[in-house]
Enzyme design. Structure first.
Site, PDB file in Angstrom:
ATOM      1  N   TRP A  51       0.820  -1.223   0.000  1.00  0.00           N
ATOM      2  CA  TRP A  51       0.000   0.000   0.000  1.00  0.00           C
ATOM      3  C   TRP A  51       0.849   1.266   0.000  1.00  0.00           C
ATOM      4  CZ3 TRP A  51      -1.759   2.591   5.027  1.00  0.00           C
ATOM      5  CH2 TRP A  51      -0.797   2.441   6.023  1.00  0.00           C
ATOM      6  N   ASP A  52       2.157   1.097   0.185  1.00  0.00           N
ATOM      7  CA  ASP A  52       3.068   2.233   0.119  1.00  0.00           C
ATOM      8  C   ASP A  52       2.806   3.042  -1.157  1.00  0.00           C
ATOM      9  OD1 ASP A  52       4.035   0.077   1.683  1.00  0.00           O
ATOM     10  OD2 ASP A  52       6.063   0.836   1.657  1.00  0.00           O
ATOM     11  N   GLU A  94       0.828  -2.863  12.552  1.00  0.00           N
ATOM     12  CA  GLU A  94       1.039  -4.320  12.572  1.00  0.00           C
ATOM     13  C   GLU A  94       1.460  -4.839  13.940  1.00  0.00           C
ATOM     14  OE1 GLU A  94       3.804  -4.937   9.400  1.00  0.00           O
ATOM     15  OE2 GLU A  94       2.335  -4.419   7.868  1.00  0.00           O
ATOM     16  N   LYS A 116       3.197   0.184  15.943  1.00  0.00           N
ATOM     17  CA  LYS A 116       4.334   0.183  15.016  1.00  0.00           C
ATOM     18  C   LYS A 116       4.330   1.445  14.156  1.00  0.00           C
ATOM     19  CE  LYS A 116       6.429  -2.592  11.331  1.00  0.00           C
ATOM     20  NZ  LYS A 116       6.193  -3.620  10.328  1.00  0.00           N
ATOM     21  N   GLN A 117       3.134   1.818  13.695  1.00  0.00           N
ATOM     22  CA  GLN A 117       3.070   2.940  12.754  1.00  0.00           C
ATOM     23  C   GLN A 117       1.705   3.598  12.804  1.00  0.00           C
ATOM     24  OE1 GLN A 117       3.421  -0.425   9.883  1.00  0.00           O
ATOM     25  NE2 GLN A 117       2.678   1.127   8.473  1.00  0.00           N
TER      26      GLN A 117
END
Ligand code: BGC
Length: 798
Positions: free
Chosen positions: A388-389, A515, A627-628
């Site tokens: 998805w980047d 994640e 994580k993000q």
């Protein structure tokens, strides 16, 4: 986690847990348009192979030295050229991904060896009286210049250049110019094209366990089918053992010198070699130019491959290196003209910004027909997979600078629709489910918890489509491919979710962007994005029905769309459950996130990051540790659905819980921090993004460029500090220029109008360079941009 003092460490956040390791200025002096290495050393070998890599989105060459050693990873990569392998799950379950896909190295053309009096130039031991390596962002060329003093006392000047052509995407070109400065003598220039894939060349220095790097396939991959040489030309051809892809490659040369020389050429299945044996004369330059070309079965039938390579080489030889280099510069002049960003924050920041923009160009310029791997074509990290980047971190830049490439990427996803339909079926779902990571369209993520379960990819793709349509004004794409994607993604959501007894619509057992928390119910990001996906599908399909009944009928025929489906999507969107925690005034990341124990940040030493390399997933999953960006990403992407106060509260809660163990996180935190006026935080997150590779923030720059961080750099500057908002195509700015910056200047293309933006502390100035102009807003003031004259808007306090 032991009986230590637990909980949030208020002094710490992702920024202070990260240690950027900038390259030393004395060896890497800053330059606004170049990355310069002024001393040879192996200290940063692995990282600099990435930093000095060249690519055009199709073909990539890591920044290995001409001599081929010492090295960390010899990388010659063609986007999408991959081998497959059976995924062996220790415990099988129905529907787990079956086939792994890994980008393999194509034969390495970078090798140009120099021997003087039979002594090889070997940088690690050579006595160099001068040395410089320069990646020139305007020339799109890597140049190395050195003077070598041999053991027999000869002084040798060597200037080598290489580029991956932006105009001939299958072509890499090299120039190798040698001059003996103080004596005559025999020398050999040996040019090699080498299949390294099937030689064991371990990644020296790699950690034994790291899911972020590529795999060693352990068996022969490239089966040789062609090996020919003639004069200065060598041709090689291969077929991959399992995936059955074919590859043709070749090299050819030209030598220019007044010295006498002989030639010897050879080719065996794994290596082609052309040796120039030269009687060098003092002061007499010898220049060998080399061209290497690649075609694969992704774009050319196998039977035509050799012919294509031959023609490409002939064409390159007749133009010559200098003309190709000139074309390269012209192409890049155009790129910089539209894509440059000037930041009045000092030379180092300017250099880093341009390096990141250059990486975006290198990852995307000629990727046509393929996706953009997480590392572009600069390394083997993440096996060359598409994530998805692309849609969330790269497409925004492209929409505003290179809309044609953005459109190609959407078409690339559309070509994966048949595989996505099959995957949905396999998961017992209607519609289409795009693979979390892939090269060929099939799901390649063996770890479904942090892979297939990231259903949000469907909506990420739709958001990219919407952004492309809104920014470019190209509505044609909707009837061409968009409507079909909208139908199939909306179907997936409608079928995946369910209505509870109170009619609220829920999405269960999904993983959001974070994640470190997997397979959860009602991940807020997923629900919010699915809602956007459903609403957009309904509005665009309804519009098609009303405005173009013929195309609507064709669509219904193609995808079996029934009228009542639209109603069910609308209901799902209207009743979509979005969790909210009254007590804290925040959006819970998922139904149970806030019930978990907060990670013991205070007792987690910096060397334990990234957590994924040091803790079992279960340890991580049971904590509030991120994580993000997840909720924070929703605050940015769907910013018009939240008030500033909501953004502030959520950011304040989630920022300290976020490790930013993923490079995708800091740019998003930078943007939201800027939007809520926390410029200190915005700047520190921006710094991590900007320096992700240059200062090896994630300690894995060696695996290749973090393309999403490069896209994130562009986004943090435009959406963050310049305050760009583009909801539903309404362009506005609410800028937040940091105190210590003097200005920010960039250009955007919106609906065919290209305009320059200048932001200072007291004004914003816009000048339309081409196109009809458009209406925008600055803070709450409407502003009309027209080609006639620039407009300046005075800025009060934010
Ligand atoms: C991130 C993903 C990302 C992938 C490739 C992972 O570490 O968690 O969100 O897509 O890297 O960049």
């Amino acid at each position: 986690m032991g009986a230590r003092t637990k909980g949030r460490d208020d002094g710490e956040d992702a920024v202070s847990r990260r240690q950027p390791l900038p390259l030393p200025r004395h060896d890497y002096p800053p330059d606004a348009w170049k990355l310069v290495e002024s001393r040879y050393s192996t200290r940063f070998l692995a990282r600099t192979e990435t930093l000095f890599a060249l690519g055009n989105g199709y073909l990539g060459l890591r920044g290995n030295h001409d001599e081929g050693r010492p090295t960390y990873d010899h990388g010659t990569i063609i986007n999408g050229f991959h081998e497959t392998w059976p995924i062996v799950h220790a415990e099988e379950a129905y529907g787990l991904a079956k086939t792994g896909q890994t980008t393999v190295d194509v034969p390495d053309p970078k090798i140009l060896l120099l021997y003087v009096d039979d002594e090889p130039l070997f940088l690690s031991t050579a006595f160099l009286t001068s040395y410089e390596r320069v990646l020139d962002f305007r020339a799109g060329c890597l140049q190395r210049s050195l003077v070598w003093e041999t053991l027999s006392g000869k002084r040798v000047r060597l200037v080598s250049k290489r580029l991956v052509s932006l105009t001939q995407r299958h072509m890499a070109a090299f120039s190798f110019e040698v001059t003996l400065l103080n004596a005559d003598g025999p020398l050999v220039i040996s040019s090699v094209l080498l299949n390294r894939q099937d030689r064991s060349a371990p990644l020296s220095g790699s950690t034994p366990f790291d899911p972020r790097i590529s795999r060693d396939l352990g068996e022969r991959v490239l089966e040789n089918e062609l090996s020919e040489c003639d004069g200065t030309r060598v041709m090689l051809g291969y077929r991959t053992a399992r995936s059955g892809m074919t590859l043709g490659c070749g090299m050819d040369h030209r030598i220019e010198t007044a010295c006498d020389y002989e030639l010897s050429t050879s080719a065996n299945g794994d290596q082609g070699k052309v040796d120039f044996l030269i009687e060098a004369r003092r002061g007499e330059p010898i220049r060998v130019t080399k061209f290497a070309t690649y075609h694969t079965s992704r774009t050319v039938p196998t039977t035509e491959m050799a012919g294509r390579c031959q023609r490409g080489l002939a064409r390159a030889l007749s133009s010559g290196f200098d003309a190709i280099a000139e074309d390269q510069r012209t192409t890049l002049d155009d790129f910089w003209d539209r894509c440059d960003i000037q930041v009045g924050a000092g030379l180092e920041v300017q250099q880093a910004v341009r390096w990141n923009l250059f990486q975006l160009m290198q990852a995307t310029a000629r990727a046509e027909g393929s996706g953009i791997p997480a590392k572009g074509v600069t390394g083997h990290g993440y096996e060359g997979h598409y994530f998805w980047d692309i849609e969330i971190f790269v497409v925004p830049f492209l929409c505003y600078t290179e809309p044609r490439i953005a459109k190609n990427l959407l078409r690339f996803r559309h070509r994966m629709l048949p595989a996505a339909r099959e995957r949905a079926l396999e998961l017992d779902q209607e519609g289409a489910l795009f693979p979390w990571r892939t090269i060929n369209g099939e799901e390649a993520s063996a770890y479904y918890q942090a892979g297939t379960a990231q259903y949000h990819l469907n909506a990420d793709i739709v958001l990219a489509l919407k952004r492309y349509v809104d920014v470019s004004g190209d509505r044609e794409i909707l009837s061409e491919i968009g409507a079909e994607m909208l139908v199939e993604t909306a179907r997936l959501w409608a079928d995946l979710g369910f209505h509870d007894d109170h009619d609220a619509f829920h999405l269960h057992s999904v993983t959001g962007p974070d994640e470190y928390t997997t397979v959860v119910n009602d991940n807020a990001y997923t629900n919010l994005m699915a809602r956007l996906n459903l609403n957009y599908a309904v509005s665009e399909i309804t519009r098609l029905r009303d405005e173009d009944p013929y195309r609507y009928e064709v669509l219904c025929g193609d995808v079996g769309l029934r009228d009542e489906e639209l109603a069910s999507w609308l209901t799902a969107a209207r009743t979509m459950h979005v969790p909210y925690d009254d007590e804290r005034g925040v959006i819970p990341q998922d139904a149970h996130f806030l019930e978990r124990e907060v990670w013991d940040f205070a007792n987690t030493p910096p060397q334990k990051y990234p957590l994924l390399l040091h803790y079992h997933p279960l340890v991580i999953y049971r904590h509030q540790v991120i994580k993000q960006a997840d909720v924070i990403l929703a605050l940015f992407l769907l910013g018009n659905e939240f008030t500033r106060e909501e953004k502030r509260r959520n950011f304040t809660y989630y920022d300290p819980l976020t490790t930013s163990d993923s490079s995708l996180s800091p740019p998003v935190h930078a943007i939201v921090a800027a939007q809520i006026g926390d410029l200190e935080k915005a700047l520190s997150h921006f710094r991590l993004t900007l320096l992700m590779d240059l200062a090896d923030v994630g300690t894995n720059a060696a695996h290749g460029v973090h393309v999403a961080a490069a896209g994130g750099t562009w986004m943090a500057l435009t959406y963050g500090f310049a305050g760009l908002r583009d909801f539903d195509g309404q362009i506005s700015f609410d800028p937040r220029l940091p105190e210590e910056w003097e200005h920010l200047r960039f250009s955007l293309t919106v609906a065919g109008s290209l305009f320059d933006v200048e932001l200072t502390h007291d004004h914003m100035r816009f000048s339309v360079r081409s196109g009809p102009g458009l209406k925008i807003a600055v803070r709450d003031e409407d502003v009309v941009l027209s080609p006639e004259a620039p407009v300046e808007v005075a800025l009060g306090p934010a």
